[in-house]
Design a protein around this motif. Structure first.
Motif, PDB file in Angstrom:
ATOM      1  N   ILE A   1       0.856  -1.185   0.000  1.00 30.78           N
ATOM      2  CA  ILE A   1       0.000   0.000   0.000  1.00 30.78           C
ATOM      3  C   ILE A   1       0.890   1.232   0.000  1.00 30.78           C
ATOM      4  O   ILE A   1       1.819   1.341   0.809  1.00 30.78           O
ATOM      5  CB  ILE A   1      -0.903   0.015   1.247  1.00 30.78           C
ATOM      6  CG1 ILE A   1      -1.712  -1.278   1.353  1.00 30.78           C
ATOM      7  CG2 ILE A   1      -1.836   1.230   1.225  1.00 30.78           C
ATOM      8  CD1 ILE A   1      -2.326  -1.494   2.714  1.00 30.78           C
TER       9      ILE A   1
ATOM     10  N   ALA B   1      -7.812   2.692   2.830  1.00 33.89           N
ATOM     11  CA  ALA B   1      -7.249   1.396   2.431  1.00 33.89           C
ATOM     12  C   ALA B   1      -7.731   0.250   3.303  1.00 33.89           C
ATOM     13  O   ALA B   1      -7.869  -0.883   2.822  1.00 33.89           O
ATOM     14  CB  ALA B   1      -5.718   1.471   2.472  1.00 33.89           C
TER      15      ALA B   1
ATOM     16  N   HIS C   1     -10.511  -1.636   1.720  1.00 32.62           N
ATOM     17  CA  HIS C   1     -10.403  -1.987   0.298  1.00 32.62           C
ATOM     18  C   HIS C   1     -10.348  -3.512   0.142  1.00 32.62           C
ATOM     19  O   HIS C   1      -9.711  -4.200   0.946  1.00 32.62           O
ATOM     20  CB  HIS C   1      -9.152  -1.354  -0.305  1.00 32.62           C
ATOM     21  CG  HIS C   1      -9.117  -1.405  -1.801  1.00 32.62           C
ATOM     22  ND1 HIS C   1      -8.758  -2.546  -2.499  1.00 32.62           N
ATOM     23  CD2 HIS C   1      -9.407  -0.453  -2.731  1.00 32.62           C
ATOM     24  CE1 HIS C   1      -8.814  -2.290  -3.789  1.00 32.62           C
ATOM     25  NE2 HIS C   1      -9.204  -1.038  -3.970  1.00 32.62           N
TER      26      HIS C   1
END
Length: 348
Positions: A6, A76, A79
């Motif tokens: 990430i 994130a 996700h």
């Protein structure tokens, strides 16, 4: 094994292909990349890489109470690429995970410590190597001079990033280390030399023992002097009010030892980059990103602050590593100074 990397990016188009290709080569299966406020085609390149199935791309934006990087990490956590991952690694485009065991891949790192729940992967700062000009060439081959094996100061050079198993004990993603659920404890974490990580606060492992026997993160924080001007103008993604300046340069321009071990993957990485560039749109976006950076450097050089910074970078010597006794003394002084500052704030 699904492992997601990430990261956030702004105006990094010339460096994206090498970074993605390298981490694909060592075993990253998924990339979740947030981009914000880009002018050099980074948004478009990541859109195209996503369309070809190489990355997941989300457009982010600056502004609001949280920094752009913390806003991205908040998004994130939910996700699908993160939800479906067995391992999580939060990193940056100027960081390359260099594994020394086995064939130098993430599977070899995990196999070396199969009981590990997380790896505290130490930064190894790679200095500027005296390179003035920005050129379209691999980062890994340009910058091969690094910090020594044993180091305490500058303390910013001895932080770590984390590679860890996805687990409900972690409440949130973090830039350097995940945030624990309230009441949870750190499990079996390993440092870069394969030792059990002690119970330490924060993300700085202060030790004079060797750091990098198992793995390290090659941190190319400076780049060329010309590219550094672009970084200064951009600012920090997680501390937007903090300047990038000569102090930043001094803390990171460590050119003490040569370390070329990451180059064992170079032929394979170069082949992967060429495969990515076989897509005409990717190739064109890369060239446009390089051209944008060169034009941006030329424009910055017409401003006095950037011009004089560029001159001073050329005048500055490499950062000197102090004797260990002085490094320890500076750490002790840092602790005294911070305690005094905290007391003054509490007083009013």
């Amino acid at each position: 094994m699904r492992l997601v990397a990430i990261t956030t990016m702004r105006n990094e188009a010339p460096f994206i292909l090498e970074w993605v290709a390298y981490h694909q080569e060592i075993g990253v299966t998924d990339f979740l990349i947030f981009s914000n406020d880009c002018e050099d085609g980074t948004h478009q390149m990541l859109d195209r890489l996503a369309a070809l199935g190489h990355v997941h791309h989300e457009r982010n934006r600056a502004g609001g109470k949280k920094s752009v990087q913390w806003r991205a990490l908040s998004k994130a956590r939910n996700h699908p690429a993160v939800k479906g991952a067995e391992w999580i690694y939060v990193t940056d485009v100027d960081e390359f995970l260099c594994i020394h065991v086995g064939d130098g891949r993430i599977a070899d790192l995990i196999a070396a410590c199969p009981d590990a729940e997380g790896f505290a992967l130490p930064w190894r700062m790679f200095g500027n190597a005296g390179l003035r000009d920005f050129v379209d060439a691999p980062v890994l081959t340009q910058f091969t001079q690094a910090a020594p094996e044993r180091l305490l100061w500058p303390w910013r050079a001895v932080q770590f990033k984390s590679l860890y198993r996805s687990d409900p004990c972690y409440d949130r993603l973090g830039v350097h280390r995940p945030k624990l659920v309230e009441g949870a404890e750190w499990g079996h974490w390993i440092d870069g030399n394969g030792r059990r990580l002690p119970d330490i606060p924060g993300t700085i492992h202060l030790t004079t023992a060797p750091r990098y026997g198992l793995a390290q993160i090659n941190h190319y924080a400076l780049g060329s002097m010309e590219s550094f001007l672009v970084k200064v103008a951009r600012g920090k993604p997680n501390h937007e009010s903090d300047p990038i300046d000569l102090a930043y340069w001094s803390d990171r321009n460590l050119n003490i030892v040569e370390d070329r071990r990451i180059l064992r993957h170079q032929a394979a990485v170069a082949a992967r980059v060429e495969t990515l560039k076989s897509d005409p749109e990717i190739a064109e976006l890369h060239e446009e990103g390089v051209a944008w950076r060169k034009a941006r450097i030329a424009e910055l050089m017409t401003h006095s602050d950037s011009f004089y910074l560029f001159a001073r970078l050329q005048q500055m010597p490499d950062t000197r590593v102090l004797p260990m006794s002085q490094q320890r003394a500076l750490l002790q002084g840092l602790g005294v100074m911070r305690t005094a500052e905290k007391a003054r704030k509490e007083e009013g």
